[in-house]
Design a protein around this motif. Sequence first.
Motif, PDB file in Angstrom:
ATOM      1  N   MET A   1       1.677   9.951 -24.160  1.00 18.91           N
ATOM      2  CA  MET A   1       2.160  10.822 -23.096  1.00 18.91           C
ATOM      3  C   MET A   1       1.184  10.845 -21.923  1.00 18.91           C
ATOM      4  SD  MET A   1       4.536  12.786 -22.032  1.00 18.91           S
ATOM      5  CE  MET A   1       4.840  14.102 -20.881  1.00 18.91           C
ATOM      6  N   LYS A   2      -0.098  10.915 -22.225  1.00 22.80           N
ATOM      7  CA  LYS A   2      -1.118  10.936 -21.185  1.00 22.80           C
ATOM      8  C   LYS A   2      -1.127   9.624 -20.407  1.00 22.80           C
ATOM      9  CE  LYS A   2      -4.299  14.278 -23.233  1.00 22.80           C
ATOM     10  NZ  LYS A   2      -5.664  14.481 -23.741  1.00 22.80           N
ATOM     11  N   LYS A   3      -0.919   8.510 -21.154  1.00 23.46           N
ATOM     12  CA  LYS A   3      -0.897   7.212 -20.496  1.00 23.46           C
ATOM     13  C   LYS A   3       0.273   7.123 -19.528  1.00 23.46           C
ATOM     14  CE  LYS A   3      -3.263   4.496 -24.053  1.00 23.46           C
ATOM     15  NZ  LYS A   3      -3.138   3.357 -25.007  1.00 23.46           N
ATOM     16  N   LYS A   4       1.447   7.635 -19.969  1.00 23.12           N
ATOM     17  CA  LYS A   4       2.632   7.606 -19.120  1.00 23.12           C
ATOM     18  C   LYS A   4       2.414   8.469 -17.874  1.00 23.12           C
ATOM     19  CE  LYS A   4       6.092   6.694 -22.682  1.00 23.12           C
ATOM     20  NZ  LYS A   4       7.294   7.197 -23.367  1.00 23.12           N
ATOM     21  N   LEU A   5       1.784   9.643 -18.079  1.00 19.94           N
ATOM     22  CA  LEU A   5       1.523  10.541 -16.960  1.00 19.94           C
ATOM     23  C   LEU A   5       0.554   9.906 -15.975  1.00 19.94           C
ATOM     24  CD1 LEU A   5       1.891  13.291 -15.641  1.00 19.94           C
ATOM     25  CD2 LEU A   5       0.023  14.165 -17.070  1.00 19.94           C
ATOM     26  N   CYS A   6      -0.459   9.249 -16.507  1.00 18.85           N
ATOM     27  CA  CYS A   6      -1.449   8.588 -15.661  1.00 18.85           C
ATOM     28  C   CYS A   6      -0.806   7.468 -14.852  1.00 18.85           C
ATOM     29  CB  CYS A   6      -2.582   8.039 -16.521  1.00 18.85           C
ATOM     30  SG  CYS A   6      -3.894   7.231 -15.561  1.00 18.85           S
ATOM     31  N   LEU A   7       0.053   6.675 -15.513  1.00 19.59           N
ATOM     32  CA  LEU A   7       0.734   5.580 -14.836  1.00 19.59           C
ATOM     33  C   LEU A   7       1.650   6.105 -13.739  1.00 19.59           C
ATOM     34  CD1 LEU A   7       1.408   2.583 -14.608  1.00 19.59           C
ATOM     35  CD2 LEU A   7       3.141   2.916 -16.400  1.00 19.59           C
ATOM     36  N   PHE A   8       2.362   7.206 -14.046  1.00 23.30           N
ATOM     37  CA  PHE A   8       3.259   7.809 -13.067  1.00 23.30           C
ATOM     38  C   PHE A   8       2.461   8.299 -11.859  1.00 23.30           C
ATOM     39  CE2 PHE A   8       5.051  11.676 -11.236  1.00 23.30           C
ATOM     40  CZ  PHE A   8       6.281  11.204 -10.805  1.00 23.30           C
ATOM     41  N   THR A   9       1.315   8.920 -12.121  1.00 23.08           N
ATOM     42  CA  THR A   9       0.470   9.442 -11.041  1.00 23.08           C
ATOM     43  C   THR A   9      -0.014   8.318 -10.139  1.00 23.08           C
ATOM     44  OG1 THR A   9      -0.267  11.240 -12.460  1.00 23.08           O
ATOM     45  CG2 THR A   9      -1.594  10.773 -10.501  1.00 23.08           C
ATOM     46  N   ILE A  10      -0.453   7.209 -10.754  1.00 25.25           N
ATOM     47  CA  ILE A  10      -0.942   6.068  -9.976  1.00 25.25           C
ATOM     48  C   ILE A  10       0.172   5.490  -9.111  1.00 25.25           C
ATOM     49  CG2 ILE A  10      -1.804   3.698 -10.136  1.00 25.25           C
ATOM     50  CD1 ILE A  10      -3.324   4.578 -12.657  1.00 25.25           C
ATOM     51  N   LEU A  11       1.338   5.304  -9.741  1.00 25.38           N
ATOM     52  CA  LEU A  11       2.462   4.727  -9.014  1.00 25.38           C
ATOM     53  C   LEU A  11       2.921   5.640  -7.887  1.00 25.38           C
ATOM     54  CD1 LEU A  11       4.589   3.259 -11.953  1.00 25.38           C
ATOM     55  CD2 LEU A  11       3.269   1.978 -10.265  1.00 25.38           C
ATOM     56  N   PHE A  12       3.005   6.954  -8.189  1.00 26.29           N
ATOM     57  CA  PHE A  12       3.504   7.898  -7.196  1.00 26.29           C
ATOM     58  C   PHE A  12       2.567   7.994  -6.008  1.00 26.29           C
ATOM     59  CE2 PHE A  12       3.618  12.137  -5.340  1.00 26.29           C
ATOM     60  CZ  PHE A  12       4.945  12.195  -4.951  1.00 26.29           C
ATOM     61  N   PHE A  13       1.282   8.214  -6.294  1.00 26.25           N
ATOM     62  CA  PHE A  13       0.342   8.382  -5.187  1.00 26.25           C
ATOM     63  C   PHE A  13       0.077   7.067  -4.480  1.00 26.25           C
ATOM     64  CE2 PHE A  13      -0.631  12.361  -7.413  1.00 26.25           C
ATOM     65  CZ  PHE A  13      -0.577  13.231  -6.353  1.00 26.25           C
ATOM     66  N   GLY A  14       0.150   5.961  -5.205  1.00 21.40           N
ATOM     67  CA  GLY A  14       0.008   4.664  -4.567  1.00 21.40           C
ATOM     68  C   GLY A  14       1.141   4.420  -3.599  1.00 21.40           C
ATOM     69  N   PHE A  15       2.360   4.757  -4.003  1.00 18.51           N
ATOM     70  CA  PHE A  15       3.521   4.614  -3.126  1.00 18.51           C
ATOM     71  C   PHE A  15       3.411   5.570  -1.951  1.00 18.51           C
ATOM     72  CE2 PHE A  15       7.735   6.029  -1.801  1.00 18.51           C
ATOM     73  CZ  PHE A  15       8.309   4.818  -1.459  1.00 18.51           C
ATOM     74  N   SER A  16       2.981   6.803  -2.198  1.00 17.48           N
ATOM     75  CA  SER A  16       2.862   7.791  -1.125  1.00 17.48           C
ATOM     76  C   SER A  16       1.851   7.342  -0.086  1.00 17.48           C
ATOM     77  CB  SER A  16       2.447   9.152  -1.704  1.00 17.48           C
ATOM     78  OG  SER A  16       3.428   9.628  -2.599  1.00 17.48           O
ATOM     79  N   THR A  17       0.737   6.775  -0.542  1.00 16.22           N
ATOM     80  CA  THR A  17      -0.292   6.300   0.376  1.00 16.22           C
ATOM     81  C   THR A  17       0.237   5.162   1.220  1.00 16.22           C
ATOM     82  OG1 THR A  17      -2.020   6.933  -1.183  1.00 16.22           O
ATOM     83  CG2 THR A  17      -2.630   5.376   0.554  1.00 16.22           C
ATOM     84  N   ALA A  18       0.927   4.219   0.574  1.00 15.41           N
ATOM     85  CA  ALA A  18       1.482   3.088   1.308  1.00 15.41           C
ATOM     86  C   ALA A  18       2.506   3.558   2.322  1.00 15.41           C
ATOM     87  CB  ALA A  18       2.125   2.098   0.329  1.00 15.41           C
ATOM     88  N   PHE A  19       3.329   4.530   1.937  1.00 17.57           N
ATOM     89  CA  PHE A  19       4.339   5.057   2.856  1.00 17.57           C
ATOM     90  C   PHE A  19       3.676   5.730   4.046  1.00 17.57           C
ATOM     91  CE2 PHE A  19       7.171   8.381   4.387  1.00 17.57           C
ATOM     92  CZ  PHE A  19       8.325   7.666   4.605  1.00 17.57           C
ATOM     93  N   ALA A  20       2.614   6.503   3.778  1.00 22.46           N
ATOM     94  CA  ALA A  20       1.917   7.209   4.851  1.00 22.46           C
ATOM     95  C   ALA A  20       1.288   6.225   5.822  1.00 22.46           C
ATOM     96  CB  ALA A  20       0.863   8.147   4.267  1.00 22.46           C
ATOM     97  N   ARG A  38       2.194   2.479  14.363  1.00 20.14           N
ATOM     98  CA  ARG A  38       1.926   2.490  12.926  1.00 20.14           C
ATOM     99  C   ARG A  38       1.194   1.216  12.547  1.00 20.14           C
ATOM    100  NH1 ARG A  38       7.843   1.390  10.034  1.00 20.14           N
ATOM    101  NH2 ARG A  38       8.100  -0.761  10.739  1.00 20.14           N
ATOM    102  N   ASN A  39       0.520   1.249  11.404  1.00 20.18           N
ATOM    103  CA  ASN A  39      -0.146   0.060  10.908  1.00 20.18           C
ATOM    104  C   ASN A  39       0.888  -0.967  10.472  1.00 20.18           C
ATOM    105  OD1 ASN A  39      -2.702   1.219  11.251  1.00 20.18           O
ATOM    106  ND2 ASN A  39      -2.621   2.183   9.238  1.00 20.18           N
ATOM    107  N   ALA A  40       0.661  -2.212  10.852  1.00 20.50           N
ATOM    108  CA  ALA A  40       1.558  -3.279  10.431  1.00 20.50           C
ATOM    109  C   ALA A  40       1.338  -3.572   8.953  1.00 20.50           C
ATOM    110  CB  ALA A  40       1.319  -4.528  11.268  1.00 20.50           C
ATOM    111  N   SER A  41       2.341  -4.187   8.330  1.00 15.21           N
ATOM    112  CA  SER A  41       2.228  -4.506   6.902  1.00 15.21           C
ATOM    113  C   SER A  41       1.162  -5.558   6.649  1.00 15.21           C
ATOM    114  CB  SER A  41       3.586  -4.979   6.364  1.00 15.21           C
ATOM    115  OG  SER A  41       4.058  -6.092   7.122  1.00 15.21           O
ATOM    116  N   THR A  42       0.880  -6.395   7.653  1.00 14.48           N
ATOM    117  CA  THR A  42      -0.182  -7.393   7.535  1.00 14.48           C
ATOM    118  C   THR A  42      -1.015  -7.386   8.809  1.00 14.48           C
ATOM    119  OG1 THR A  42       1.260  -9.133   8.424  1.00 14.48           O
ATOM    120  CG2 THR A  42       1.191  -8.890   6.020  1.00 14.48           C
TER     121      THR A  42
END
Length: 208
Positions: A1-20, A38-42
């Motif tokens: 359960m902790k592993k799943k939560l950790c993975l979800f947190t990484i994915l969520f905040f990683g996506f949020s950072t990229a979106f921002a 905005r910053n370009a993708s490359t």
Amino acid sequence: MKKKLCLFTILFFGFSTAFAQNSWELKRNENGIEVYTRNASTGNLKELRVLCKLDATRDELISTLQDIANYSQWVFSNKKSVILKTLSPQKIIYYTQSHLPWPIKDRDLIVELDINSTPDVLNIEAKSLPDYLPQDSNYIRVPYSLATWHVTQTPDNKLKVDYTFSVDPGGSIPAWLVNATLAVGPYNSFVKLRELLRVKYKRNNLAN
């Protein structure tokens, strides 16, 4: 359960950072013209977006954009623009030169302008064709440029413009300097374009 939560947190905040990082940031809001970047993708160069309304008809905007020889009336830093080839009534290839402040060398650019009009929306694309002509030693050829227009009619008979622009000016201009001045040219261009179209719109209405 902790592993799943950790993975979800990484994915969520990683996506949020990229979106921002890729979200538009308002840089200027004057005279009804909103300019975002905005910053370009490359790469290190930013992309630009302009939102505004124009007192004009579609035909008036199209005719102004196709009036290549008179771009110096409203396009920021434009020295000269000439049509190279008319591919169709909606598609033109043109050559343009831009004057930049010393000690930066002037640039030149070949553009394919493509206008696609439907009953609901006017879509315009202006993309660079850097290898269409041999390079001129007096100018640095812009290797990449892309501008898009998404234009719709408002209930008060104005044109609502959503314009995006990205460019690599070529040469040795530092990315920080390009990014710092990116909003200047498009803002001033839209100020002049809006005034030019306003005059045409009033003249055409009086004629009718």
